[in-house]
Design a protein around this motif. Structure first.
Motif, PDB file in Angstrom:
ATOM      1  N   LEU A 144      -0.344  -6.837  -6.826  1.00 30.35           N
ATOM      2  CA  LEU A 144       0.244  -7.168  -5.529  1.00 30.35           C
ATOM      3  C   LEU A 144       0.173  -5.991  -4.575  1.00 30.35           C
ATOM      4  CD1 LEU A 144       1.533  -9.981  -5.203  1.00 30.35           C
ATOM      5  CD2 LEU A 144       3.708  -8.784  -4.914  1.00 30.35           C
ATOM      6  N   LEU A 145       0.536  -4.834  -5.089  1.00 29.64           N
ATOM      7  CA  LEU A 145       0.495  -3.618  -4.280  1.00 29.64           C
ATOM      8  C   LEU A 145      -0.918  -3.364  -3.770  1.00 29.64           C
ATOM      9  CD1 LEU A 145       3.261  -2.207  -4.275  1.00 29.64           C
ATOM     10  CD2 LEU A 145       2.139  -0.259  -5.354  1.00 29.64           C
ATOM     11  N   GLY A 146      -1.910  -3.520  -4.678  1.00 27.48           N
ATOM     12  CA  GLY A 146      -3.305  -3.325  -4.312  1.00 27.48           C
ATOM     13  C   GLY A 146      -3.738  -4.337  -3.275  1.00 27.48           C
ATOM     14  N   PHE A 147      -3.326  -5.574  -3.483  1.00 28.54           N
ATOM     15  CA  PHE A 147      -3.716  -6.653  -2.580  1.00 28.54           C
ATOM     16  C   PHE A 147      -3.153  -6.413  -1.177  1.00 28.54           C
ATOM     17  CE2 PHE A 147      -3.314 -10.960  -0.808  1.00 28.54           C
ATOM     18  CZ  PHE A 147      -4.643 -11.360  -0.931  1.00 28.54           C
ATOM     19  N   ILE A 148      -1.883  -6.081  -1.129  1.00 27.72           N
ATOM     20  CA  ILE A 148      -1.267  -5.829   0.174  1.00 27.72           C
ATOM     21  C   ILE A 148      -1.964  -4.668   0.877  1.00 27.72           C
ATOM     22  CG2 ILE A 148       0.851  -5.047   1.313  1.00 27.72           C
ATOM     23  CD1 ILE A 148       2.405  -6.557  -0.860  1.00 27.72           C
ATOM     24  N   SER A 149      -2.273  -3.620   0.100  1.00 26.68           N
ATOM     25  CA  SER A 149      -2.926  -2.457   0.700  1.00 26.68           C
ATOM     26  C   SER A 149      -4.286  -2.832   1.268  1.00 26.68           C
ATOM     27  CB  SER A 149      -3.118  -1.349  -0.324  1.00 26.68           C
ATOM     28  OG  SER A 149      -1.963  -1.186  -1.078  1.00 26.68           O
ATOM     29  N   VAL A 189      -5.509  -2.531   5.097  1.00 28.75           N
ATOM     30  CA  VAL A 189      -6.703  -1.790   5.522  1.00 28.75           C
ATOM     31  C   VAL A 189      -7.573  -2.675   6.422  1.00 28.75           C
ATOM     32  CG1 VAL A 189      -8.859  -0.755   4.697  1.00 28.75           C
ATOM     33  CG2 VAL A 189      -6.715  -0.234   3.537  1.00 28.75           C
ATOM     34  N   GLY A 190      -7.742  -3.941   5.994  1.00 31.64           N
ATOM     35  CA  GLY A 190      -8.549  -4.885   6.776  1.00 31.64           C
ATOM     36  C   GLY A 190      -7.937  -5.144   8.144  1.00 31.64           C
ATOM     37  N   PHE A 191      -6.648  -5.390   8.156  1.00 32.57           N
ATOM     38  CA  PHE A 191      -5.974  -5.691   9.426  1.00 32.57           C
ATOM     39  C   PHE A 191      -6.050  -4.518  10.387  1.00 32.57           C
ATOM     40  CE2 PHE A 191      -3.533  -9.433   7.830  1.00 32.57           C
ATOM     41  CZ  PHE A 191      -3.920 -10.270   8.862  1.00 32.57           C
ATOM     42  N   TYR A 192      -5.898  -3.350   9.805  1.00 31.36           N
ATOM     43  CA  TYR A 192      -5.927  -2.163  10.655  1.00 31.36           C
ATOM     44  C   TYR A 192      -7.263  -2.061  11.369  1.00 31.36           C
ATOM     45  CZ  TYR A 192      -5.783   2.614  12.215  1.00 31.36           C
ATOM     46  OH  TYR A 192      -5.843   3.722  12.994  1.00 31.36           O
ATOM     47  N   LYS A 193      -8.315  -2.406  10.610  1.00 31.42           N
ATOM     48  CA  LYS A 193      -9.642  -2.321  11.228  1.00 31.42           C
ATOM     49  C   LYS A 193      -9.784  -3.356  12.352  1.00 31.42           C
ATOM     50  CE  LYS A 193     -14.510  -2.517  10.735  1.00 31.42           C
ATOM     51  NZ  LYS A 193     -15.700  -2.596   9.912  1.00 31.42           N
ATOM     52  N   LEU A 194      -9.340  -4.599  12.051  1.00 30.36           N
ATOM     53  CA  LEU A 194      -9.441  -5.650  13.077  1.00 30.36           C
ATOM     54  C   LEU A 194      -8.655  -5.259  14.324  1.00 30.36           C
ATOM     55  CD1 LEU A 194      -9.123  -8.910  10.941  1.00 30.36           C
ATOM     56  CD2 LEU A 194     -11.146  -7.999  12.109  1.00 30.36           C
ATOM     57  N   SER A 199     -12.799   4.125   4.033  1.00 30.09           N
ATOM     58  CA  SER A 199     -11.397   4.531   3.896  1.00 30.09           C
ATOM     59  C   SER A 199     -11.035   4.737   2.420  1.00 30.09           C
ATOM     60  CB  SER A 199     -10.512   3.441   4.495  1.00 30.09           C
ATOM     61  OG  SER A 199      -9.222   3.543   3.958  1.00 30.09           O
ATOM     62  N   PRO A 200     -10.438   5.881   2.097  1.00 32.85           N
ATOM     63  CA  PRO A 200     -10.031   6.104   0.705  1.00 32.85           C
ATOM     64  C   PRO A 200      -9.012   5.063   0.247  1.00 32.85           C
ATOM     65  CG  PRO A 200      -9.148   7.807   2.150  1.00 32.85           C
ATOM     66  CD  PRO A 200     -10.100   7.004   2.980  1.00 32.85           C
ATOM     67  N   TYR A 201      -8.202   4.584   1.145  1.00 33.33           N
ATOM     68  CA  TYR A 201      -7.173   3.600   0.773  1.00 33.33           C
ATOM     69  C   TYR A 201      -7.786   2.340   0.179  1.00 33.33           C
ATOM     70  CZ  TYR A 201      -4.199   6.660   3.418  1.00 33.33           C
ATOM     71  OH  TYR A 201      -3.537   7.755   3.850  1.00 33.33           O
ATOM     72  N   PHE A 202      -8.959   2.003   0.716  1.00 31.08           N
ATOM     73  CA  PHE A 202      -9.645   0.818   0.210  1.00 31.08           C
ATOM     74  C   PHE A 202      -9.923   0.950  -1.293  1.00 31.08           C
ATOM     75  CE2 PHE A 202     -13.718  -1.253  -0.800  1.00 31.08           C
ATOM     76  CZ  PHE A 202     -13.354  -2.561  -0.562  1.00 31.08           C
ATOM     77  N   THR A 237      -8.806  -0.206  -6.996  1.00 34.24           N
ATOM     78  CA  THR A 237      -8.509   0.232  -8.359  1.00 34.24           C
ATOM     79  C   THR A 237      -7.205  -0.397  -8.851  1.00 34.24           C
ATOM     80  OG1 THR A 237      -9.467   2.332  -7.714  1.00 34.24           O
ATOM     81  CG2 THR A 237      -8.350   2.255  -9.829  1.00 34.24           C
ATOM     82  N   MET A 238      -6.222  -0.427  -7.971  1.00 33.94           N
ATOM     83  CA  MET A 238      -4.943  -1.010  -8.380  1.00 33.94           C
ATOM     84  C   MET A 238      -5.095  -2.484  -8.725  1.00 33.94           C
ATOM     85  SD  MET A 238      -2.262   0.850  -5.879  1.00 33.94           S
ATOM     86  CE  MET A 238      -0.798   0.172  -6.544  1.00 33.94           C
ATOM     87  N   MET A 239      -5.909  -3.184  -7.949  1.00 32.82           N
ATOM     88  CA  MET A 239      -6.089  -4.615  -8.239  1.00 32.82           C
ATOM     89  C   MET A 239      -6.788  -4.815  -9.578  1.00 32.82           C
ATOM     90  SD  MET A 239      -6.919  -5.953  -4.424  1.00 32.82           S
ATOM     91  CE  MET A 239      -7.608  -7.524  -4.846  1.00 32.82           C
TER      92      MET A 239
END
Ligand code: UDP
Ligand code: MG
Length: 315
Positions: free
Chosen positions: A244-249, A253-258, A273-276, A281-283
Motif C-alpha cells: 500500500l505504501l509503495g502504491f500510494i508513493s 510520483v505520477g500525480f506530481y508529474k501531471l 525520480s528515486p522515489y519511483f 521495490t516496496m510493492m
C-alpha cells in the motif's frame, strides 16, 4: 512413583558417581520413590560405562545412550518421554546443581500446585564472561515471553508430569522451557532460589555462540507462539502495508508529474525520480511478503501440529 530425575550429560564421567550417590541419599532420607534417568548424549569418555556400573547397584537408575552428540534439548526430550514420576526434575550432571533442592522443589509442585518451578542461581559461580551476557539474555527473555523469571536457562527445574508430556523440547529450546510451557497453557510457573557451585570436574559444553543462538531461538519462539498456526496474519499485514505504501508513493510520483506538466513547471521522466524506484521495490517486497503468507498457510495446513490442543479436562 513420586519423582523422576532426568539428567542429560555429555562427557561427565568424573561427576556421575558422586551425583547419583547424592541423589540416592536425598531420596532415601525423604522416602521418595524415584527413578534416575541418565541420557548420555554421545559422550566420548567413559560416562556410559560409569552409568552401567551405577545401575548394577541401584535399580532405580536407567539410561539412554545416543549414538552421537545431539545436544541438551534432544537429551531432555528423550528423558521426558521416558519419565514416569508424578514430578519430573531435571538437573545438570556436572554437580553445579544441588540434589538437596529436590524435596522443596517437589513440595512446591505438589502442595503449592505449581506446574513448573525453575531454579534461580542467584549467586552464580561462573566466569564473568558468562554471568553478564546471561543477565541481558534473561531480561530479553522476560520481556518477550512475559514470564517473570530471573534465570530461564537454569538446569535445575521441576515439572508436573503433565507439563513434560505436553511440551516438545527440540533444537536448543531447553533455554526456553518455561516459555514452551506457557505456550502450552501451563500458567503456574514459579521460581526458587537454588545453590550453585562452580564446576568441579570437566569443562563447560557451551561456548559464547550460546548467546547468538539463544537470541535467534527467542525470536523463533516469539514468532511461533504468536503466528505459528496463522502465518498470514503476520506476513499478510506486513505485505499489505508495504504494498500500500509503495502504491500510494507511485501514484503520488505520477500525480506530481501531471501537476507539474499542467502548471508549466519543469518536470522529469517518472523513471528519473528515486522515489519511483523505492516505491516499486516496496510493492514488489509487499507482494512477496504476502505470498510468503500464503505459503506459510499451506505449510501450517499440512502440519500435524495444526490441531494439537492441550485439553485439560473433559467431562
Ligand atoms: N550437555 C548435554 N549435551 C550437550 C551439552 C551439554 O547433555 O551437547 C549437558 C552437560 O553434560 C551438562 C548440562 O548439559 O550436564 C549442562 O551443560 P554445562 O554444564 O556444560 O553448561 P553450563 O553449566 O556451562 O551452562
Ligand atoms: Mg554446568
Amino acid at each position: 512413583m513420586d519423582i523422576s530425575v532426568v539428567i542429560p550429560l555429555y562427557n561427565e564421567e568424573e561427576s556421575l558417581p558422586e551425583l547419583s550417590a547424592w541423589i540416592e541419599r536425598v531420596m532415601n532420607e525423604n522416602q521418595f520413590s524415584y527413578e534416575i534417568i541418565f541420557i548420555n548424549d554421545g559422550s566420548t569418555d567413559k560416562s556410559w560405562e560409569v552409568i552401567k556400573s551405577l545401575k548394577e547397584n541401584n535399580s532405580n537408575i536407567s539410561g539412554i545412550k545416543f549414538r552421537r552428540n545431539y545436544g541438551k534439548s534432544p537429551a531432555l526430550y528423550m528423558g521426558f518421554l521416558k519419565a514416569q514420576g508424578d514430578v519430573v526434575i531435571t538437573m545438570d550432571a556436572d554437580l553445579q546443581d544441588s540434589p538437596d533442592e529436590i524435596p522443596s522443589l517437589y513440595n512446591m509442585i505438589t502442595s503449592q500446585n505449581y506446574d513448573l518451578v525453575s531454579g534461580w542461581k542467584r549467586k552464580r559461580y561462573d566466569p564473568l564472561s558468562k554471568t553478564i551476557p546471561t543477565k541481558l539474555f534473561n531480561a530479553t527473555a522476560r520481556y518477550v515471553s512475559g514470564i517473570k523469571l530471573h534465570d530461564f536457562n537454569c538446569g535445575l527445574k521441576a515439572y508436573k508430569k503433565d507439563v513434560v508430556k505436553n511440551i516438545e523440547v527440540y533444537g536448543d529450546m531447553h533455554r526456553y522451557i518455561p516459555f514452551l510451557a506457557k505456550n502450552s497453557g501451563f500458567k503456574r510457573i514459579g521460581e526458587k532460589e537454588v545453590h550453585h557451585q562452580a564446576r568441579k570436574y570437566g569443562v563447560t559444553k557451551f561456548g559464547l555462540d550460546r548467546f547468538v543462538n539463544g537470541y535467534l531461538d527467542l525470536m523463533t519462539l516469539w514468532f511461533l507462539s504468536k503466528f505459528g498456526i496463522k502465518p498470514m496474519h503476520f506476513f499478510g499485514l506486513l505485505g499489505s502495508l508495504m504494498f500500500l505504501l509503495g502504491f500510494i508513493s507511485v501514484v503520488l510520483v505520477g500525480f506530481y508529474k501531471l501537476y507539474a506538466m499542467n502548471h508549466g513547471m519543469s518536470y522529469r521522466l517518472v523513471t528519473d525520480s528515486p522515489y519511483f524506484y523505492i516505491a516499486l521495490t516496496m510493492m514488489i517486497l509487499g507482494t512477496q511478503l504476502f505470498l510468503t503468507g500464503f505459503l506459510g498457510e499451506l505449510i501450517s495446513r499440512n502440519s500435524t501440529e495444526r490441531n494439537n490442543y492441550n485439553v485439560e479436562e473433559e467431562i
